[in-house]
Scaffold this motif. Structure first.
Motif, mmCIF file in Angstrom:
data_model
loop_
_atom_site.group_PDB
_atom_site.id
_atom_site.type_symbol
_atom_site.label_atom_id
_atom_site.label_comp_id
_atom_site.label_asym_id
_atom_site.label_seq_id
_atom_site.Cartn_x
_atom_site.Cartn_y
_atom_site.Cartn_z
ATOM 1 N N GLN A 34 -22.337 -47.415 -52.264
ATOM 2 C CA GLN A 34 -21.136 -47.274 -51.060
ATOM 3 C C GLN A 34 -19.927 -46.497 -51.569
ATOM 4 N N LEU A 35 -19.590 -46.526 -52.882
ATOM 5 C CA LEU A 35 -18.545 -45.633 -53.403
ATOM 6 C C LEU A 35 -19.191 -44.225 -53.204
ATOM 7 N N ASP A 36 -20.354 -43.971 -53.947
ATOM 8 C CA ASP A 36 -21.019 -42.769 -53.994
ATOM 9 C C ASP A 36 -21.213 -42.019 -52.386
ATOM 10 N N LEU A 37 -21.367 -42.801 -51.626
ATOM 11 C CA LEU A 37 -21.472 -42.251 -50.195
ATOM 12 C C LEU A 37 -19.960 -41.913 -49.691
ATOM 13 N N ARG A 38 -19.016 -42.752 -49.741
ATOM 14 C CA ARG A 38 -17.880 -42.151 -49.449
ATOM 15 C C ARG A 38 -17.418 -40.879 -50.265
ATOM 16 N N GLU A 39 -17.808 -40.888 -51.644
ATOM 17 C CA GLU A 39 -17.288 -39.582 -52.296
ATOM 18 C C GLU A 39 -18.028 -38.378 -51.739
ATOM 19 N N HIS A 40 -19.164 -38.537 -51.467
ATOM 20 C CA HIS A 40 -20.072 -37.748 -50.782
ATOM 21 C C HIS A 40 -19.414 -36.975 -49.651
ATOM 22 N N GLU A 41 -18.976 -37.940 -48.714
ATOM 23 C CA GLU A 41 -18.232 -37.463 -47.425
ATOM 24 C C GLU A 41 -17.113 -36.774 -47.780
ATOM 25 N N LEU A 42 -16.316 -37.245 -48.623
ATOM 26 C CA LEU A 42 -15.104 -36.498 -48.954
ATOM 27 C C LEU A 42 -15.352 -35.089 -49.442
ATOM 28 N N THR A 43 -16.457 -35.054 -50.374
ATOM 29 C CA THR A 43 -16.999 -33.805 -51.027
ATOM 30 C C THR A 43 -17.394 -32.829 -50.171
ATOM 31 N N LYS A 44 -17.942 -33.450 -48.838
ATOM 32 C CA LYS A 44 -18.519 -32.620 -47.895
ATOM 33 C C LYS A 44 -17.543 -31.806 -46.913
ATOM 34 N N LEU A 45 -16.308 -32.513 -46.753
ATOM 35 C CA LEU A 45 -15.319 -32.241 -45.895
ATOM 36 C C LEU A 45 -14.836 -31.030 -46.722
ATOM 37 N N LEU A 46 -14.566 -31.121 -47.944
ATOM 38 C CA LEU A 46 -13.982 -30.234 -48.891
ATOM 39 C C LEU A 46 -14.553 -28.891 -48.822
ATOM 40 N N SER A 47 -15.949 -28.996 -49.063
ATOM 41 C CA SER A 47 -17.014 -27.990 -48.900
ATOM 42 C C SER A 47 -16.886 -27.266 -47.607
ATOM 43 N N ASP A 48 -16.896 -27.971 -46.447
ATOM 44 C CA ASP A 48 -16.894 -27.402 -45.138
ATOM 45 C C ASP A 48 -15.533 -26.502 -44.927
ATOM 46 N N ASN A 49 -14.336 -27.091 -45.414
ATOM 47 C CA ASN A 49 -13.070 -26.310 -45.385
ATOM 48 C C ASN A 49 -13.057 -24.973 -46.132
ATOM 49 N N GLN A 50 -13.982 -25.110 -47.232
ATOM 50 C CA GLN A 50 -13.997 -23.907 -48.163
ATOM 51 C C GLN A 50 -14.765 -22.685 -47.402
ATOM 52 N N LYS A 51 -15.894 -23.133 -46.711
ATOM 53 C CA LYS A 51 -16.631 -22.143 -46.151
ATOM 54 C C LYS A 51 -16.014 -21.595 -44.888
ATOM 55 N N LEU A 52 -14.876 -22.444 -44.180
ATOM 56 C CA LEU A 52 -14.278 -21.859 -43.148
ATOM 57 C C LEU A 52 -13.254 -21.165 -43.518
ATOM 58 N N GLU A 53 -12.741 -21.472 -44.769
ATOM 59 C CA GLU A 53 -11.794 -20.412 -45.369
ATOM 60 C C GLU A 53 -12.467 -18.922 -45.541
ATOM 61 N N LYS A 54 -13.578 -19.100 -46.164
ATOM 62 C CA LYS A 54 -14.424 -17.736 -46.508
ATOM 63 C C LYS A 54 -14.559 -16.886 -45.210
ATOM 64 N N TYR A 106 -12.901 -17.236 -42.181
ATOM 65 C CA TYR A 106 -11.820 -16.701 -42.003
ATOM 66 C C TYR A 106 -11.295 -15.584 -42.502
ATOM 67 N N GLN A 107 -11.587 -15.491 -43.893
ATOM 68 C CA GLN A 107 -11.189 -14.211 -44.726
ATOM 69 C C GLN A 107 -12.056 -13.043 -44.486
ATOM 70 N N HIS A 108 -13.360 -13.330 -44.284
ATOM 71 C CA HIS A 108 -14.158 -12.224 -43.674
ATOM 72 C C HIS A 108 -13.820 -11.583 -42.290
ATOM 73 N N GLN A 109 -13.634 -12.777 -41.381
ATOM 74 C CA GLN A 109 -13.260 -12.267 -39.919
ATOM 75 C C GLN A 109 -11.737 -11.297 -39.945
#
Length: 769
Positions: free
Chosen positions: A525-545, A547-550
């Motif tokens: 259960q803890l790993d699942l929550r950690e994965h969700e947080l990691t995914k949110l962080l990764s999605d934000n990094q992709k959006l930032e990339k 944005y920078q490209h645009q």
């Protein structure tokens, strides 16, 4: 037996990559993908793809649209064969493709090494390209101006055809009493007269056919026979000249035979590289790092490329300080997907392809061996267990310490105790060999075996107990449970049976085992929550990339627009300065009075209005006979009648058009006063026949297309329901070009060949909406 490419579904990846190829050349290269055995060659192949992906991300795909395999054409030319017009169009596209590729690299902001070297090896041939474009028309036929002689011959052909038609028109009028139909027709590609059979001896000539009833005989008049023979001779001369021109061009191709072959090899490589790069760009792939004597595998956020991108789970598959990864967990497919992902991505990397990972490091495996799924051999009458055993035996014989071995559910398909024992012994032998092993199991004894060997890393595929479904999330350094009872419940097993099974399981477990099970569930259960947080962080990094490209693209466009505006402003300033200097010089060299200086200043002020369109004002009072120009139609005519409400009737080549006086520009008064009789006007008006035509026989292809295009626009403006385009038969180039133009014209409802008295195949009748 399936090959490694089929087992890991690499053939499906190849099919997808081929979809990005511009030609069969690139597709063949993709078909022939193999595992590299030299790390330098592999690094070079991957670096080419890396450079191509950078170029694609900034300026799009390399323009390889005109690329095709012209090797057979080159061989034909090299053996002194004569290429056809269509062949030369392919050669021209090849040469144009080279120019486009070089311009693409030249305009690039990205510094490349390998791709630059490839493009530097391409040989342009502007002279040959110009010759092909001069001689060969877009439809593949030879143009009139390919040579002076051809132009002369075709001009004579046109004149003979005109003479034949004129003569036939004359004979129709002279012989109308003996004709079945008062018009000429065609038989055997010759113009003939339909003569009543009873009068066939009265008209000398060649008989071509007879009607089904026998009442009509189709005769080619003797006077026309002679002209047709002359026409045939000129046609033969035309054919000979066309063949000579094609042969001369073929010899030019032959003279550049080796350059063309070198170009083809380079373009094939570029097509292959950019197809792999386009695949990598579309699937967010990375370029893997290959280590010749690598001792670890690292696939960060690895995704299986054949699973829906919205559903695929990214996993970190890392084997750094261990030799073997043993995966356990629920029986819901997660373990097999992880093994397939590891095998497929490793295979793609060793074939020189980008892989769907955030980052990857892979050893230079000498081979990848796989035993997956249910591969029961029906032909050999072997059970599933026997089939797997035979495959594992073969892998044990050939694997080395640089091999990657993937085993799914090792030891399954037989008695659990014996299966566990066999699996343990087999894994022990692979440890001795030193192979990199990724295996899955649900045997508890193998988990204990793994804990006793530091070379083995345990991993599990997690299961979400709250949602009662697998997460397909790989957890390294952990032991997974099968969750057989929970999965059976999810599949619909009777609740009483589920309760009984859970009770039996609890009674058989020690307190230590119960505690471990509870801890593992909490950990999941803890790993699942950690994965969700990691995914949110990764999605934000992709959006930032993104944005920078645009932002980079927008800044680039802004700079270009600003530079263009500056250039235009500078040019306007230079023009204004020149005008000012001219006015000042005039003022200096003349004794101007005050009102003249004021007028000069006013002229300067008026410069900024130079772009405004002039408004036509009619100073002349229009009268009958005035010669005027119709501005919007770019045609001239004479006024035949002045009407009420500032309207005038203008005669344009015999056609009366009613226009407002502001739509015409006065040119000059009538040169000779001539009374227009209503009767004669009625004869020249088109309304009587409803026809309107243009004759482009003998015109060059481009000139004819331009004339017909304007003619159609004029016909629409003037309101004609249908028109006739006379193009002659000739080579068919004009006819085909006009037909293609009509297909694209949205105002054209239909068109057809001319009838016997409408020009036959030498004319096209066009009908508007």
């Amino acid at each position: 037996m399936k090959t490694i490419f089929e087992t890991l579904e690499m053939n499906e990846i190849q099919r997808q990559v081929q979809g990005y190829c511009a030609s069969t050349l690139g597709k063949k290269r993709v078909d022939n993908l193999v595992i590299f055995d030299d790390v330098e060659d592999l690094d070079e192949a991957l670096e080419k793809v890396n450079e191509a992906m950078k170029l694609i991300s900034i300026q799009g795909r390399m323009p390889l649209g005109g690329l095709s395999d012209i090797s057979l054409l080159l061989e034909k030319a090299n053996r002194d064969g004569t290429l056809l017009g269509e062949d030369f169009l392919k050669v021209a596209h090849h040469l144009e493709c080279i120019v486009s590729v070089k311009n693409y690299i030249l305009a690039s902001e990205v510094k490349t090494h390998f791709l630059q070297d490839l493009c530097d090896g391409l040989v342009e041939n502007q002279h040959l390209l110009n010759e092909i474009q001069r001689c060969i028309l877009p439809d593949g036929s030879v143009g009139d101006h390919a040579s002076d002689h051809l132009y002369s011959v075709r001009k004579k052909i046109h004149q003979i055809q005109v003479n034949i038609r004129t003569k036939m028109d004359s004979l129709v009028k002279e012989s109308k009493d003996i004709l079945s139909i008062d018009q000429m027709t065609t038989k055997n590609d010759r113009l003939v007269l339909p003569v009543k059979s009873g009068y066939k001896n009265q008209l000398g000539g060649l008989i071509h056919a007879q009607s089904a009833t026998g009442q009509t005989t189709y005769i080619e008049p003797e006077a026309v026979v002679v002209m047709n023979n002359q026409l045939s001779e000129m046609m033969m001369a035309e054919k000979a000249e066309v063949e000579r021109i094609l042969y001369v061009l073929s010899q030019l191709v032959k003279g550049n035979y080796y350059h063309f072959h070198f170009n083809l090899e380079i373009l094939e490589e570029l097509d292959f590289v950019f197809a792999k790069a386009q695949y990598g760009y579309q699937h967010d792939c990375c370029i893997p790092c290959i280590e010749e004597k690598g001792k670890f595998i690292s696939l960060k956020e690895a995704r299986h490329p054949l699973i829906d991108e919205k559903k695929v789970i990214a996993n970190n598959i890392i084997l750094r300080d261990h030799q073997m990864l043993l995966i356990s967990g629920s029986n819901t497919g997660g373990k097999t997907v992880t093994l397939k992902t590891t095998g497929l991505l490793s295979l793609m990397a060793l074939c020189g392809m980008p892989i769907p990972c955030l980052e990857a490091t892979i050893p230079l495996f000498d081979q990848i061996y796989v035993d997956l799924g249910d591969e029961q051999s029906i032909e050999q009458s072997l059970s599933t267990f026997s089939s797997h055993m035979m495959k594992i035996i073969e892998i044990l014989k050939v694997s080395t310490n640089q091999s990657l071995v993937i085993l799914d559910e090792i030891g399954s398909g037989t008695d659990p105790q014996e299966g566990e024992s066999l699996a343990e012994a087999i894994l022990g032998r692979f440890l001795e060999i030193g192979s990199f092993v990724f295996a899955s199991t649900h045997y508890g004894r193998l988990k204990t075996f793994a804990k006793e060997h530091p070379e083995i890393l345990l991993a599990s595929v997690s299961f979400d107990l709250d949602a009662m479904k697998p997460t397909y999330r790989l957890k390294l350094d952990s032991v997974g449970q099968s969750y057989a009872i929970e999965i059976a419940q999810l599949l619909g097993l009777d609740q009483d049976i589920v309760n009984q099974a859970q009770m039996i399981k609890r009674e058989a477990m020690s307190e230590h085992e119960k505690l471990m099970e509870e801890l593992e569930k909490k950990q999941e259960q803890l790993d699942l929550r950690e994965h969700e947080l990691t995914k949110l962080l990764s999605d934000n990094q992709k959006l930032e990339k993104q944005y920078q490209h645009q932002m980079h693209q927008l800044n680039k466009q802004k700079d270009e627009l600003l530079q263009k505006a500056k250039d235009e402003a500078n040019q306007l300033l230079l023009d204004a300065k020149e005008n000012i200097d001219l006015v000042v010089e005039t003022m200096k060299n003349s004794s101007l009075k005050q009102h003249e200086i004021i007028q000069a200043k006013h002229d300067l002020d008026q410069m900024k209005y130079l772009d405004e369109q002039d408004i036509i004002k009619q100073d002349h009072e229009l009268t009958v006979g005035d010669h005027v120009k119709v501005t919007k139609m770019n045609r001239e005519g004479d006024i035949v009648e002045v009407l009420k409400n500032h309207m005038v009737m203008v005669s344009l080549a015999g056609l009366n058009v009613k226009l407002h006086e502001d739509e015409v520009t006065f040119m000059h008064p009538q040169t000779k006063v001539k009374k227009v009789k209503k009767a004669s006007l009625k004869k020249t008006t088109v309304k009587k026949t409803g026809t309107y035509e243009i004759n482009v026989i003998g015109k060059r292809y481009e000139e004819a297309m331009s004339l017909v295009d304007k003619f159609l626009d004029d016909a629409l403006v003037l309101g004609y329901p249908h028109v006739r385009v006379v193009h002659g038969m000739g080579t068919g180039a004009l006819r085909n070009g006009i037909r293609r133009m009509l297909e694209k014209n949205k105002h054209v409802v239909s068109y057809r060949d001319g009838g016997p008295n409408e020009g036959g195949l030498g004319a096209t009748l066009v009908y508007f909406e």
